[in-house]
Scaffold this motif. Structure first.
Motif, short mmCIF file in Angstrom:
data_model
loop_
_atom_site.label_atom_id
_atom_site.label_comp_id
_atom_site.label_asym_id
_atom_site.label_seq_id
_atom_site.Cartn_x
_atom_site.Cartn_y
_atom_site.Cartn_z
N SER A 1 0.86 -1.33 0.10
CA SER A 1 0.07 0.05 -0.08
C SER A 1 0.86 1.39 0.12
O SER A 1 2.18 1.28 0.33
N ILE A 2 0.44 2.50 -0.39
CA ILE A 2 1.29 3.67 -0.52
C ILE A 2 -0.02 4.73 -0.23
O ILE A 2 -1.00 4.96 -0.84
N GLY A 3 0.59 5.65 0.06
CA GLY A 3 -0.20 7.05 0.05
C GLY A 3 0.98 8.16 -0.02
O GLY A 3 1.89 8.05 0.43
N VAL A 4 0.93 9.32 -0.65
CA VAL A 4 1.67 10.35 -1.17
C VAL A 4 1.14 11.68 -0.94
O VAL A 4 0.09 12.00 -1.17
N GLY A 5 1.94 12.51 -0.13
CA GLY A 5 1.42 14.11 0.09
C GLY A 5 2.95 14.78 -0.53
O GLY A 5 3.72 14.82 -0.59
N VAL A 6 1.85 15.79 -1.35
CA VAL A 6 2.81 16.84 -2.12
C VAL A 6 2.23 18.23 -1.82
O VAL A 6 1.18 18.52 -2.18
#
Length: 308
Positions: free
Chosen positions: A153-158
């Motif tokens: 699983s993955i989550g990304v914040g920009v």
């Protein structure tokens, strides 16, 4: 003056991180809430990073990562916090837990992650998803997080700061938190039907099924410190002989060959110019991948794999 760019990676089993921590105080319990005065996250850029991660993992035969809202929430908070306060560190500056800055593991707990192992990559200054991915893949620690077959699983914040500096955060976790899987259990993906045999298997192309007596070949050129992959499938346990012959290169150990089957490494060999890396052993049924990594020099190789 060039925009500063930096990268940090962290891979830690969550059980180790939390073992020495007590429950957070009420002052820190709500710090996963996104700040009202912070810049808005760029979710289109975050989605593009996820696409690039999964494209890279597909090339090396690693499982695809599913989106996880709890990891995205954690990553967005981290990027927003770094953008608002102008710092760069895995620990959360100004958020105190047990007399010190809050760790990524505690932040994951505060945001509701209840999984097992996790990893975090952070960066700032890169202008596009392609640029930040290039930087992460060129760094061994970040690359290990991106390629780790244990992550599902993955989550990304920009988030960009008021000065325009873009802050990037990747959070990796296990399958239990993938969106749409009920938030529990193993979350293992449903088995896929066996792929059809390919008459012309090639490097990084298709997923040919190797029947007994068939041969898989390829002749890639690998850039220094880069990896190419050859994917294949086996319908039963097969005795195999895999030869990666190095040519037109120099150095004592310019390549490393690794075979992963069903997400686990099953064999490793090394070779150099004029000497082949040979792997001869039984391989299990399922999805497999040969990954060849060059060392400090570029390498040209010829790959031959034959099943018995």
């Amino acid at each position: 003056m060039a925009t500063p760019r930096a990268l940090l990676a962290l891979l830690v089993p969550a059980a180790i991180v939390s073992a020495g921590l007590v429950a957070p105080s009420s002052a820190t319990a709500a710090t996963c809430a996104y700040g009202s005065g912070w810049s808005a996250p760029d979710r289109a850029a975050a989605d593009r990073v996820i696409v690039l991660v999964n494209e890279h993992r597909a090339k090396i035969g690693a499982p695809k990562l599913g989106k996880a809202s709890v990891l995205a929430k954690t990553a967005e908070w981290k990027s927003g916090h770094m953008a608002a306060r102008g710092y760069f560190n895995h620990s959360d500056e100004g958020v105190r837990v047990n007399g010190g800055a809050r760790s990524p593991g505690q932040r994951l707990d505060d945001c509701g992650y209840g999984g097992g192992t996790w990893g975090e990559n952070i960066a700032y200054g890169q202008r596009t998803p392609t640029e930040v991915m290039r930087g992460w893949l060129d760094s061994p620690g970040h690359r290990r997080n991106i390629e780790n077959p244990a992550f599902r699983s993955i989550g990304v914040g920009v988030v960009a700061s008021s000065s325009g500096r873009i802050n990037w955060t990747q959070m990796f976790g296990d399958a239990s938190v993938v969106d749409g899987r009920g938030g529990g259990g193993t979350g293992a993906p449903a088995p896929k039907p066996a792929p059809k045999p390919s008459p012309r298997p090639t490097i990084s192309g298709g997923l040919p099924v190797l029947a007994p007596g068939t041969t898989l070949t390829g002749s890639p050129r690998i850039r220094a410190r880069r990896t190419v992959g050859m994917k294949f499938a086996l319908r039963g346990v097969r005795r195999s002989r895999l030869v990666v012959r190095v040519r037109g290169s120099r150095g004592r150990r310019p390549i490393a060959a690794r075979v992963h089957c069903n997400g686990k490494r099953v064999a490793t060999a090394r070779g150099r110019r004029g000497r082949a890396a040979v792997i001869a052993r039984k391989l299990p049924a399922g999805r497999c991948a040969l990954m060849i990594t060059a060392g400090r020099q570029a390498a040209s190789v010829t790959v031959t794999m034959r099943t018995g």
